[in-house]
Scaffold this motif. Structure first.
Motif, PDB file in Angstrom:
ATOM      1  N   ARG A  37       0.836  -1.208   0.000  1.00  0.00           N
ATOM      2  CA  ARG A  37       0.000   0.000   0.000  1.00  0.00           C
ATOM      3  C   ARG A  37       0.875   1.264   0.000  1.00  0.00           C
ATOM      4  N   HIS A  38       1.905   1.253   0.843  1.00  0.00           N
ATOM      5  CA  HIS A  38       2.774   2.418   0.938  1.00  0.00           C
ATOM      6  C   HIS A  38       3.477   2.677  -0.390  1.00  0.00           C
ATOM      7  N   PHE A  39       4.002   1.607  -0.978  1.00  0.00           N
ATOM      8  CA  PHE A  39       4.730   1.767  -2.239  1.00  0.00           C
ATOM      9  C   PHE A  39       3.852   2.409  -3.303  1.00  0.00           C
ATOM     10  N   PHE A  40       2.618   1.886  -3.453  1.00  0.00           N
ATOM     11  CA  PHE A  40       1.771   2.357  -4.551  1.00  0.00           C
ATOM     12  C   PHE A  40       0.990   3.620  -4.213  1.00  0.00           C
ATOM     13  N   SER A  41       1.127   4.120  -2.981  1.00  0.00           N
ATOM     14  CA  SER A  41       0.470   5.396  -2.663  1.00  0.00           C
ATOM     15  C   SER A  41       1.546   6.421  -2.360  1.00  0.00           C
ATOM     16  N   ALA A  42       2.036   6.446  -1.134  1.00  0.00           N
ATOM     17  CA  ALA A  42       3.025   7.450  -0.748  1.00  0.00           C
ATOM     18  C   ALA A  42       4.310   7.339  -1.560  1.00  0.00           C
ATOM     19  N   GLY A  43       4.772   6.092  -1.730  1.00  0.00           N
ATOM     20  CA  GLY A  43       6.107   5.864  -2.267  1.00  0.00           C
ATOM     21  C   GLY A  43       6.400   6.497  -3.619  1.00  0.00           C
ATOM     22  N   TYR A  44       5.604   6.169  -4.617  1.00  0.00           N
ATOM     23  CA  TYR A  44       5.974   6.552  -5.986  1.00  0.00           C
ATOM     24  C   TYR A  44       4.856   7.251  -6.750  1.00  0.00           C
ATOM     25  N   GLN A  45       3.787   7.585  -6.044  1.00  0.00           N
ATOM     26  CA  GLN A  45       2.618   8.148  -6.714  1.00  0.00           C
ATOM     27  C   GLN A  45       2.945   9.409  -7.514  1.00  0.00           C
ATOM     28  N   ASP A  46       3.826  10.247  -6.977  1.00  0.00           N
ATOM     29  CA  ASP A  46       4.059  11.539  -7.621  1.00  0.00           C
ATOM     30  C   ASP A  46       5.289  11.554  -8.533  1.00  0.00           C
ATOM     31  N   ASP A  78     -11.262 -12.565  15.310  1.00  0.00           N
ATOM     32  CA  ASP A  78     -11.716 -11.168  15.351  1.00  0.00           C
ATOM     33  C   ASP A  78     -13.053 -10.948  14.651  1.00  0.00           C
ATOM     34  N   GLY A  79     -13.396 -11.859  13.735  1.00  0.00           N
ATOM     35  CA  GLY A  79     -14.629 -11.702  12.963  1.00  0.00           C
ATOM     36  C   GLY A  79     -14.598 -10.502  12.028  1.00  0.00           C
ATOM     37  N   ASN A  80     -13.409 -10.128  11.523  1.00  0.00           N
ATOM     38  CA  ASN A  80     -13.337  -8.944  10.651  1.00  0.00           C
ATOM     39  C   ASN A  80     -12.959  -9.286   9.208  1.00  0.00           C
ATOM     40  N   GLY A  81     -13.482 -10.405   8.723  1.00  0.00           N
ATOM     41  CA  GLY A  81     -13.160 -10.845   7.359  1.00  0.00           C
ATOM     42  C   GLY A  81     -13.584  -9.840   6.299  1.00  0.00           C
ATOM     43  N   GLU A  82     -14.745  -9.226   6.492  1.00  0.00           N
ATOM     44  CA  GLU A  82     -15.226  -8.274   5.477  1.00  0.00           C
ATOM     45  C   GLU A  82     -14.270  -7.084   5.377  1.00  0.00           C
ATOM     46  N   THR A  83     -13.836  -6.583   6.555  1.00  0.00           N
ATOM     47  CA  THR A  83     -12.896  -5.456   6.553  1.00  0.00           C
ATOM     48  C   THR A  83     -11.588  -5.862   5.899  1.00  0.00           C
ATOM     49  N   MET A  84     -11.160  -7.084   6.185  1.00  0.00           N
ATOM     50  CA  MET A  84      -9.903  -7.560   5.598  1.00  0.00           C
ATOM     51  C   MET A  84     -10.003  -7.548   4.062  1.00  0.00           C
ATOM     52  N   ALA A  85     -11.129  -8.044   3.549  1.00  0.00           N
ATOM     53  CA  ALA A  85     -11.308  -8.061   2.092  1.00  0.00           C
ATOM     54  C   ALA A  85     -11.357  -6.635   1.544  1.00  0.00           C
ATOM     55  N   GLN A  86     -12.071  -5.752   2.243  1.00  0.00           N
ATOM     56  CA  GLN A  86     -12.159  -4.356   1.754  1.00  0.00           C
ATOM     57  C   GLN A  86     -10.785  -3.699   1.708  1.00  0.00           C
ATOM     58  N   ARG A  87      -9.981  -3.966   2.733  1.00  0.00           N
ATOM     59  CA  ARG A  87      -8.617  -3.386   2.737  1.00  0.00           C
ATOM     60  C   ARG A  87      -7.818  -3.915   1.551  1.00  0.00           C
ATOM     61  N   GLY A  88      -7.938  -5.224   1.316  1.00  0.00           N
ATOM     62  CA  GLY A  88      -7.254  -5.820   0.163  1.00  0.00           C
ATOM     63  C   GLY A  88      -7.710  -5.168  -1.131  1.00  0.00           C
ATOM     64  N   HIS A  89      -9.012  -4.981  -1.264  1.00  0.00           N
ATOM     65  CA  HIS A  89      -9.534  -4.332  -2.481  1.00  0.00           C
ATOM     66  C   HIS A  89      -8.896  -2.967  -2.684  1.00  0.00           C
ATOM     67  N   GLU A  90      -8.856  -2.182  -1.599  1.00  0.00           N
ATOM     68  CA  GLU A  90      -8.298  -0.817  -1.708  1.00  0.00           C
ATOM     69  C   GLU A  90      -6.854  -0.859  -2.204  1.00  0.00           C
ATOM     70  N   ILE A  91      -6.085  -1.778  -1.636  1.00  0.00           N
ATOM     71  CA  ILE A  91      -4.666  -1.849  -2.013  1.00  0.00           C
ATOM     72  C   ILE A  91      -4.518  -2.296  -3.471  1.00  0.00           C
ATOM     73  N   PHE A  92      -5.312  -3.279  -3.863  1.00  0.00           N
ATOM     74  CA  PHE A  92      -5.189  -3.781  -5.235  1.00  0.00           C
ATOM     75  C   PHE A  92      -5.711  -2.752  -6.250  1.00  0.00           C
TER      76      PHE A  92
END
Ligand code: CAA
Length: 260
Positions: A37-46, A78-92
């Motif tokens: 996530r860092h690489f594709f956002s903060a790292g080299y975006q600009d 934790d029961g947070n599978g949906e959040t985990m998938a959403q985070r993955g979606h955002e990164i991809f």
């Protein structure tokens, strides 16, 4: 940010980004996803002063063998599978929408989250030993990082449904025949092909490349499918079958699913 699991090497205006957890077949744990996530956002975006990115896995066995199943068991607690998938979606999505081309150099297993990661890249060059699949049903879950959406896009609903429901793996030649990968080549040639592709693309107008990526993505921009996948992923990670499936993988035995 200092990366623990990513290697970044810049050569002749090409960035080689290597996921470096070879002992776990480069499985995507939270730390690795955070770094991507860092690489594709903060790292080299600009930055524009490079042709593109070649994303690959360390070692000669795997591109990425999926989400980290061992870490993943905690999701059930934790029961947070949906959040985990959403985070993955955002990164991809960050990869899919990156302003410079990203080529997956698929050098071995691309399974589950690994196949999904390769599909989020703009192009895929596979080595002859590469294999692809969405084996999540073997663990009692479903693809959670966009596999139910992007596999359809590349190979069509019929074959995508077969691969997701059976969990079967396909080899690089079959992936090429189906249109999932752009090229299949011996290892060294595959790397050279990825470099050559980025050089060709890098010789074009960068704004034209960026806008092409944007326009191609726009065709697939419907959000409902990804939301449905995240919700379904959240539901399956709450089941006993998921605990059984993931435990069976860790304990190296066959899972005994009971539909609960
Ligand atoms: N997560 C965590 N560790 C993994 C892993 C994964 N996805 N894949 C492999 N490893 C680890 C193994 O546990 C093993 O570690 P140990 O040496 O500590 O036991 C090491 O990598 C080597 O793996 P194997 O011994 O299993 O190697 P193999 O040659 O016998 O089999 C394989 C290779 C077929 C890729 C097998 O490792 C495998 O099936 N891996 C899991 C693939 C999978 O199910 N991926 C989907 C994950 S779920 C997901 O991705 C959900 C999502 O969409 C978000």
């Amino acid at each position: 940010m200092t990366y623990e699991n990513l290697l970044v090497e810049v050569k002749d205006r090409i960035i080689f980004l290597t996921i470096n957890r070879p002992k776990a077949l480069n499985a995507l744990n939270v730390q690795t996803l955070t770094e991507i996530r860092h690489f594709f956002s903060a790292g080299y975006q600009d930055h524009d002063d490079f042709h593109g990115v070649i994303l690959t896995g360390a070692g000669d066995r795997a591109f990425v063998a999926g989400a980290d199943i061992k870490e993943f068991l905690a999701v059930a607690e934790d029961g947070n599978g949906e959040t985990m998938a959403q985070r993955g979606h955002e990164i991809f999505f960050l990869i899919e929408r990156f302003h410079r081309p990203v080529i997956a150099l698929v050098n071995g297993f691309a399974l589950g989250g690994g196949c999904e990661l390769a599909m989020a890249c703009h192009l895929r060059v596979a080595t002859e030993n590469a294999s692809f699949g969405q084996p999540e049903v073997n663990l009692g879950i479903i693809p959670g990082y966009g596999g139910t959406q992007r596999l359809n896009q590349y190979i069509g609903k019929g074959k995508a449904t077969e691969l997701i429901l059976t969990g079967d793996r396909i080899d690089a030649q079959e992936a090429h025949r189906l249109g999932l990968v752009n090229y299949v080549l011996p290892q060294e040639e595959a790397r050279e092909k990825a470099v050559e592709l980025l050089r060709v693309i890098g010789s074009k107008g960068p704004i034209a490349i960026q806008q092409s990526i944007r326009a191609i993505n726009a065709y697939y921009d419907g959000k409902e499918g990804y939301a449905a996948e995240a919700a379904a992923f959240g539901a399956v990670t709450k089941t006993e079958d998921f605990r059984e499936g993931a435990s069976a993988f860790v304990e190296k035995r066959i899972a005994n699913f009971r539909g609960k």
